[in-house]
Every structure is written in structure tokens, then in C-alpha cells.
Design a protein around this motif. Structure first.
Motif: not given
Length: 400
Positions: A56, A58, A255, A298
Motif C-alpha cells: 500500500t 499513501e 477516513d 491509500h
């Protein structure tokens, strides 16, 4: 007085003997009273194993509308009426403005009259051509006159077609005096008001309509990182996720909740920033996301098979800045181990060299210990609180 002169030296010898015996007893008792040796200090460790790790990143991004359309006039005139409320949802084809239509209605009437005149002319020309056709057969007229009659009839038919086109153009311009929404979406503020003179060639739009559900997130990623990921995929080190998922963090740090899907990566690299644009699509039913907002995305790029990870708290740096971990070696003694790392995965480092499956990496309890010292290893419990006086991170290896 004579008694004290004889007894003082003897008393001093007795005290000295007692003191020497006490020191010998203290020196001969290793580890404290009773002669017992202290147990090795406890440390917590994890066993390195190979596992599949999702990769992942960001990355920064900006929101952009799924569809955007500038509403512009296509005819000249004065705005007589605005038919919408700023900020409302509008549907495709909905009337937004009305422009003074009187000149265009007159143009339609004039084009219709010209068509009628052309249709009357064509009837006369075609009848004359038919009569001349009969006369030329008996040589009553010259062939030139007959050919002129045929040309006049053809010209009359062309005039009718031209007048029909002119009438259609006039009707289109008349319809364009009512400006309609080209797409469905949320309409912005109106730049022009009632009474303003607008033209088809003006630079400024009357207003803008944007479709915000769904909405795009344009993510910037370094072209070097994209290249490295593609090479890893080609080498089989990383499995490409066929349904790539994207999470979103808003400007306030919270989020977004809903996940998006990766749509495409731009085929060009911005020479000024050295980055590529990656576009993701997110649902936006409540219009919480607005164009131009800054977000953090993300991005799940793929899955690295057979990856070895260690917690970041277990990794320290030597005097040269290279990553080092402490492992439990033979006879439960501490051994420093230089490692190579590629990137982070959550709160762990992905290790590419220096460790092998089965190694016991110390996570807690080695702050004040030195390489070569014996320890009492025990499995690490990430939910347990570290004991007082034993910090959580491993100490840098400084050598013996």
C-alpha cells in the motif's frame, strides 16, 4: 593508663581481622546474598516467517468531477429570465435561461416565406422544362432553349433545398434562445443575471454544471515508484491485484469510509514533477466530496508473495544509518544482524535481506543489553504493556 597502652594494639588487630573476614565473605557471594547467580534478563521476540503482504502507498490527490460542463450561449441576445436556483440539482435538458427570441422568430418567418417562394418557382420551372421537352422533339425550339429550361428547373430545386436549410437553421437558433442543461448534476452560481447581453462567442460561461456522484480522485505517484512496481510485477515478485482497492483520508484526517476503484494510470509523466496521474473512482451519494478538495489516498498496488516483515519498533540504525535488528542466537545470546529493507507495510518493514525464516528477532527488552549477553527469550505479545524499565524498541547494536 598502663592498661590502655597494652590493650589498644590488641583491639585494633581484632577489628582488622573481623573486617577482612567480612570483605572476603562479600566478595565470595556472587549475585548477591546466599551465593545465587542472577537469571538472564527476559526479552520478547517474533519468529520471522514468509507471508503474503499487500503493498500500500499513501499518496496525495485532488478531487475532480465525474462530468463537468460549462453552460454557454449559442446565440446573441439579452437574458430575459433565469430558470434555476443556484446550487440545485438539475437534469439534462432542463431549461436554465431564456434569451430574447423576437429576432429569431422573425428570422424563422422570413426563412419560411423564402421557402414558399422557392417552391412556387420550382413548379413553374419544371412545367416549362416539360413543355420544352415536347417541343424540342419536333424541332419547334432549339436545343439550347431546352437545355436552359432544364438548368432553370435544377436551379429552382437547389433554391428550395437551400431555403429548407435556411429555415432549419433559423429554427435551431430560435430553439437555442432557451438554454438547457447539457448534463445532469449540481449547478453552480450564475455569472450573468437577467438583463445581461450575451453572445455566442463570449469567453465566460454563464454557469457550470458538475456531476459529483461518482467522483474522481486524481492521485500523483512518482514515476520511479511506478516503474519499480511494474518491474516487480514483471519479475513475479508482486502479484497484481485485478480489482485494486483505494481508501481515502479527508482533509480533517478522518477516513472517508467508502472504498474506491482504480480506473487508469496516465500514459505520460509530468516533466516538471516527475509524477504520473492515477485516477480512482469513488461513490459520493451525500456530496461530501467536492471538486478541488485535497485528500490522501491509500492505494493497494498489489501483493508481495513470500515477504518477510518485522515490526518497525524492532529495527534500529547503526552509526552509518543502516538498519539493524537483534536476534536470539545460539545459547540464547544476543546477536546483531544487519538487514536490508525495501518499504513499509503498515507498522512493519519488509525485509529483503539479512534474515531467514525461523530467525528470532527481539522486539522488546533489549534496550540496555549488549551483543553476546545471555537472555531469557519469550514470544512477543503485541497487546501486552512493556514492563517498567524496559522500553519497547530494541537498542542499536554498538558492538562488544
Amino acid at each position: 593508663m598502663t592498661f590502655f597502652r597494652h590493650t589498644a594494639p590488641a583491639l585494633a588487630l581484632v577489628l582488622a581481622a573481623c573486617g577482612g573476614q567480612s570483605q572476603q565473605q562479600g566478595a565470595g557471594a556472587p549475585g548477591g546474598a546466599g551465593g545465587q547467580q542472577a537469571a538472564p534478563p527476559p526479552v520478547s521476540f517474533i519468529v520471522v516467517q514468509q507471508q503474503a503482504v499487500p503493498l500500500t502507498s499513501e499518496l496525495p490527490g485532488r478531487l475532480s468531477p465525474y462530468e463537468s460542463s460549462d453552460v454557454r450561449p449559442q446565440v446573441n441576445g439579452i437574458i430575459l429570465e433565469r430558470l434555476f436556483t443556484e446550487g440545485d440539482m438539475v437534469r439534462q435538458g432542463q431549461p436554465l435561461y431564456r434569451i430574447d427570441a423576437a429576432p429569431y422568430r422573425a428570422a424563422v418567418a422570413s426563412a419560411r416565406a423564402a421557402l414558399t417562394r422557392a417552391q412556387a418557382t420550382i413548379a413553374n420551372s419544371e412545367a416549362l422544362a416539360r413543355r420544352y421537352g415536347e417541343l424540342v422533339k419536333i424541332n419547334a425550339i432549339s436545343k439550347q432553349d431546352y437545355e436552359n429550361a432544364l438548368a432553370s428547373a435544377a436551379q429552382a430545386r437547389a433554391d428550395v433545398a437551400a431555403q429548407r436549410a435556411a429555415l432549419a437553421t433559423a429554427e435551431i437558433d430560435l430553439a437555442r434562445t432557451t438554454i438547457r442543461a447539457p448534463i445532469s448534476g449540481r449547478i453552480g452560481r450564475s455569472i450573468y443575471t437577467t438583463g445581461a447581453l450575451v453572445s455566442a462567442s463570449q469567453a465566460n460561461a454563464l454557469t457550470t454544471i458538475q456531476r459529483l456522484d461518482p467522483i474522481y480522485v486524481d492521485i500523483q505517484q512518482s514515476s520511479a515508484d511506478v516503474l519499480k512496481l511494474r518491474q516487480a510485477i514483471m519479475a513475479g515478485q508482486v502479484a497484481k491485484d485485478g480489482n485494486a482497492r483505494v481508501g481515502l483520508k479527508l482533509e480533517d484526517g478522518n477516513d472517508y469510509g467508502a472504498q474506491g476503484t482504480l480506473r487508469f494510470a496516465d500514459v505520460t509523466v509530468d516533466p516538471a514533477t516527475g509524477s504520473q496521474i492515477i485516477r480512482a473512482l469513488f461513490p459520493n451519494p451525500n456530496a461530501l466530496l467536492l471538486p478541488g478538495m485535497f485528500v490522501r489516498a491509500h492505494l493497494v498496488e498489489g501483493t508481495q508473495q513470500k515477504a518477510m516483515v518485522v515490526p518497525q519498533r524492532a529495527v534500529s540504525r547503526d552509526e552509518r544509518g543502516n538498519p539493524v535488528v537483534l536476534v536470539v542466537g545460539a545459547e540464547n545470546k544476543i546477536e546483531p544482524r544487519p538487514i536490508q529493507t525495501s518499504r513499509t507495510a503498515g507498522d512493519s518493514w519488509i525485509v529483503t535481506g539479512g534474515l531467514k525464516p525461523g530467525d528470532k528477532v527481539i522486539v522488546e527488552g533489549a534496550m540496555m543489553l549488549r551483543p553476546g549477553m545471555p537472555v531469557t527469550p519469550q514470544p512477543w505479545n503485541p497487546n501486552a504493556k512493556p514492563a517498567q524499565g524496559q522500553p519497547g524498541a530494541a537498542a542499536p547494536a554498538q558492538g562488544k
